[in-house]
Each structure stands twice: as structure tokens, then as C-alpha cells.
Design a protein around this motif. Structure first.
Motif, PDB file in Angstrom:
ATOM      1  N   ILE A  56       0.321  -1.200   0.002  1.00  0.00           N
ATOM      2  CA  ILE A  56      -0.050   0.209   0.012  1.00  0.00           C
ATOM      3  C   ILE A  56       0.884   1.432  -0.377  1.00  0.00           C
ATOM      4  O   ILE A  56       1.586   1.459   0.593  1.00  0.00           O
TER       5      ILE A  56
ATOM      6  N   ASN B 194      -0.692   5.141  -0.184  1.00  0.00           N
ATOM      7  CA  ASN B 194      -1.644   6.277  -0.705  1.00  0.00           C
ATOM      8  C   ASN B 194      -1.372   6.723  -1.491  1.00  0.00           C
ATOM      9  O   ASN B 194      -0.211   8.159  -1.259  1.00  0.00           O
TER      10      ASN B 194
ATOM     11  N   CYS C  91      -1.240   9.825  -8.485  1.00  0.00           N
ATOM     12  CA  CYS C  91      -1.074   8.528  -8.383  1.00  0.00           C
ATOM     13  C   CYS C  91      -0.189   8.264  -9.346  1.00  0.00           C
ATOM     14  O   CYS C  91      -0.113   8.928 -10.592  1.00  0.00           O
TER      15      CYS C  91
ATOM     16  N   THR D 186       1.516  -1.467  -7.001  1.00  0.00           N
ATOM     17  CA  THR D 186       0.125  -2.269  -6.070  1.00  0.00           C
ATOM     18  C   THR D 186       0.015  -3.052  -6.259  1.00  0.00           C
ATOM     19  O   THR D 186      -0.816  -4.529  -6.025  1.00  0.00           O
TER      20      THR D 186
ATOM     21  N   SER E 110      -9.850  -6.622   1.212  1.00  0.00           N
ATOM     22  CA  SER E 110     -10.603  -5.431   2.518  1.00  0.00           C
ATOM     23  C   SER E 110     -11.292  -4.473   1.837  1.00  0.00           C
ATOM     24  O   SER E 110     -12.299  -5.305   1.002  1.00  0.00           O
TER      25      SER E 110
ATOM     26  N   ALA F 222     -11.680  -1.598   1.401  1.00  0.00           N
ATOM     27  CA  ALA F 222     -11.870  -0.565   0.635  1.00  0.00           C
ATOM     28  C   ALA F 222     -11.534  -1.133  -1.379  1.00  0.00           C
ATOM     29  O   ALA F 222     -12.233  -0.436  -2.416  1.00  0.00           O
TER      30      ALA F 222
ATOM     31  N   LEU G 293     -12.001   5.091  -0.407  1.00  0.00           N
ATOM     32  CA  LEU G 293     -11.349   5.396   0.408  1.00  0.00           C
ATOM     33  C   LEU G 293     -10.566   6.266   0.022  1.00  0.00           C
ATOM     34  O   LEU G 293      -9.514   5.988  -1.268  1.00  0.00           O
TER      35      LEU G 293
ATOM     36  N   ASP H  92      -7.851   9.200  -0.895  1.00  0.00           N
ATOM     37  CA  ASP H  92      -6.092   8.932  -1.128  1.00  0.00           C
ATOM     38  C   ASP H  92      -5.969   7.351  -1.451  1.00  0.00           C
ATOM     39  O   ASP H  92      -4.468   6.961  -1.235  1.00  0.00           O
ATOM     40  N   HIS H  93      -6.888   6.144  -1.377  1.00  0.00           N
ATOM     41  CA  HIS H  93      -6.220   5.236  -1.653  1.00  0.00           C
ATOM     42  C   HIS H  93      -6.485   3.975  -2.571  1.00  0.00           C
ATOM     43  O   HIS H  93      -7.008   3.487  -3.122  1.00  0.00           O
TER      44      HIS H  93
ATOM     45  N   TYR I 259      -4.868   0.932  -4.413  1.00  0.00           N
ATOM     46  CA  TYR I 259      -5.249   0.346  -3.241  1.00  0.00           C
ATOM     47  C   TYR I 259      -6.064  -0.407  -3.148  1.00  0.00           C
ATOM     48  O   TYR I 259      -7.132  -1.381  -3.469  1.00  0.00           O
ATOM     49  N   CYS I 260      -7.402   0.629  -3.960  1.00  0.00           N
ATOM     50  CA  CYS I 260      -8.728   0.289  -3.687  1.00  0.00           C
ATOM     51  C   CYS I 260      -8.736  -0.859  -5.209  1.00  0.00           C
ATOM     52  O   CYS I 260      -9.554  -1.488  -5.002  1.00  0.00           O
TER      53      CYS I 260
END
Length: 244
Positions: free
Chosen positions: A87, A89, A95, A103, A136, A138, A143, A145-146, A149-150
Motif C-alpha cells: 500500500i 497512499n 497517483c 500495487t 479489504s 477498500a 477510501l 487517497d487510496h 489500493y482500492c
């Protein structure tokens, strides 16, 4: 279920820290022959010192060919826990491509790679296996700033459903666990700011973050025959976050 996993071999990726380490220790306690895989060599040796019968192996999951070779050499497993993750963020506009790529490489592509090798041996040896992918909340909730990751966890959930569809006929079950914030060592540091923590806690009806054992208990259940009809499921361990 004290020694339920006796005579079963289980591979846990990311097995030397956080949820992965918790899973390794609990599965070992319940009689499993556990292999902990990670790229953190020092932490692996610390784990080995504490639990000498746990087998350890170090590999960089971003290296497709080397990972495949290492996992293939480990032999046959009846269970797999894909817990290793990455991860970093960043917001949507900030990004960076290298962060997005890494990721996806660790959180999705490496799981495909490892599971292909492990599941093939399950099929060849007619093992009724169980695979648990750590996803997750997510994957199902945006979420801030993710972005990377999301996206990766959403992809993992989708990949898990396809795995379930294609591996089900071989009696290999595949599920995800989708936790909220978990108070690993990293989690405690990341959510140490009270303002940040309280904003997330306000969205969790149970009013607390998860502990490692909350997720480990779910892993143990899904690996066991007590979950023999649970397949292709995304199990939230989130205190109700996704219910609101």
C-alpha cells in the motif's frame, strides 16, 4: 478445533508480520505444517527462531519467474493464505504509474502467480483445498487517497470469484476476507492521528478497529471443513463498516 490442522500443509504469504504472522502462529498452534513466505528475510528468521518447526522462504513476489520457481519447489499444500500486500497512499490526481504498477503487481498479479502453482498441485493430488485471499473493505468502498489500493483490492475480489468458478469443480474453495483497519504494528502507526482515526471509527458501527486475531479467526474458519459450503464469498471483518 485445537489440533484440527494436523497433517495439513499450509502456505502463508506475508507470513512474518501483521495478519500473516498471526495466521502462521495460530495455524501452527492448531497442528498445521506451516510455510511462511515473505521478502523480509530478517523478520522470517526471527519467526523461525521463535517457532523452529515453521518453514520459512524468502522471495520477492514482484519477480514472477523466481516466485513461481520457489513456490513450485515447496511441494504440495492443502491450504493457501495470500496475505502479502502493498500500500502507498496517493490521491487520484497524484497517483504515479510506478506506484500503481507495484500495487497491482503485489496485490493482484503475485496472487494469481502463486495460486496457479499451488492450485495446480492440489488438482494433481486430488486435494480438497482451501484458498483465502486477504482483500479489504477498500474493494467495496471508496477510501480517500487510496486510488491504487482500492483498485487492486477490487481486482482481487473479481479474480477470486473467477478462481471460485473454475476451481470449484476440483473441490478447491476460494474466498476473500475483507477487513477494516486492523491494528497491526503498521496499522497502529498509520492511524495514530486521533483526528484521522476518529473519522474512520465514526463509520464503524461497532466503534473499534479490528485486531489481528479477528482476521486470523476468520482465516482459520475458512480454511477448515466447517466452511465446506462457503465458496466465492467476500467476508467482511469490518465491524459493520460496509453495512452503513
Amino acid at each position: 478445533m485445537e489440533k484440527y490442522f494436523e497433517n495439513r500443509r499450509i502456505l502463508v504469504t506475508g507470513g512474518c508480520s501483521g495478519i500473516g504472522r498471526g495466521a502462521v502462529v495460530e495455524l501452527w498452534r492448531r497442528g498445521a505444517s506451516v510455510v511462511a513466505l515473505s521478502n523480509q528475510t530478517e523478520a522470517l528468521h526471527k519467526l523461525k527462531h521463535e517457532y523452529p518447526s515453521v518453514e520459512i522462504v524468502s522471495v520477492d513476489l514482484r519477480d514472477w519467474d523466481e516466485t513461481r520457481k520457489v513456490v513450485d519447489a515447496l511441494g504440495v499444500f492443502s491450504g493457501l493464505v495470500n496475505c502479502a500486500g502493498f500500500i502507498h497512499n496517493q490521491s487520484f490526481f497524484d497517483c504515479l504509474p510506478n506506484v500503481f504498477d507495484e500495487t497491482m503487481q503485489v496485490n493482484v498479479k503475485a496472487i494469481l502467480n502463486i495460486t496457479q502453482v499451488v492450485a495446480k498441485k492440489m488438482v494433481e493430488n486430488k486435494i480438497k483445498g482451501s484458498i483465502v485471499n486477504i482483500s479489504s473493505q477498500a474493494s467495496m468502498a471508496a477510501l480517500k487517497d487510496h486510488i491504487s489500493y482500492c483498485t487492486s483490492k477490487g481486482a482481487l475480489d473479481a479474480m477470486t470469484r473467477v478462481m471460485a468458478l473454475e476451481l470449484g469443480p476440483f473441490n478447491i474453495r476460494v474466498n476473500t476476507i475483507n477487513p477494516t483497519v486492523v491494528m497491526t504494528e503498521l496499522g497502529r502507526r498509520a492511524w495514530a492521528d486521533p483526528e484521522k482515526a476518529n473519522a474512520m471509527l465514526s463509520k464503524i458501527p461497532l466503534g473499534r478497529f479490528g485486531e489481528v486475531e479477528d482476521v486470523v479467526n476468520a482465516i482459520v474458519f475458512l480454511l477448515s471443513d466447517s466452511a465446506s459450503m462457503i465458496h466465492g464469498v467476500h467476508l467482511p471483518v469490518d465491524g459493520g463498516f460496509l453495512a452503513t
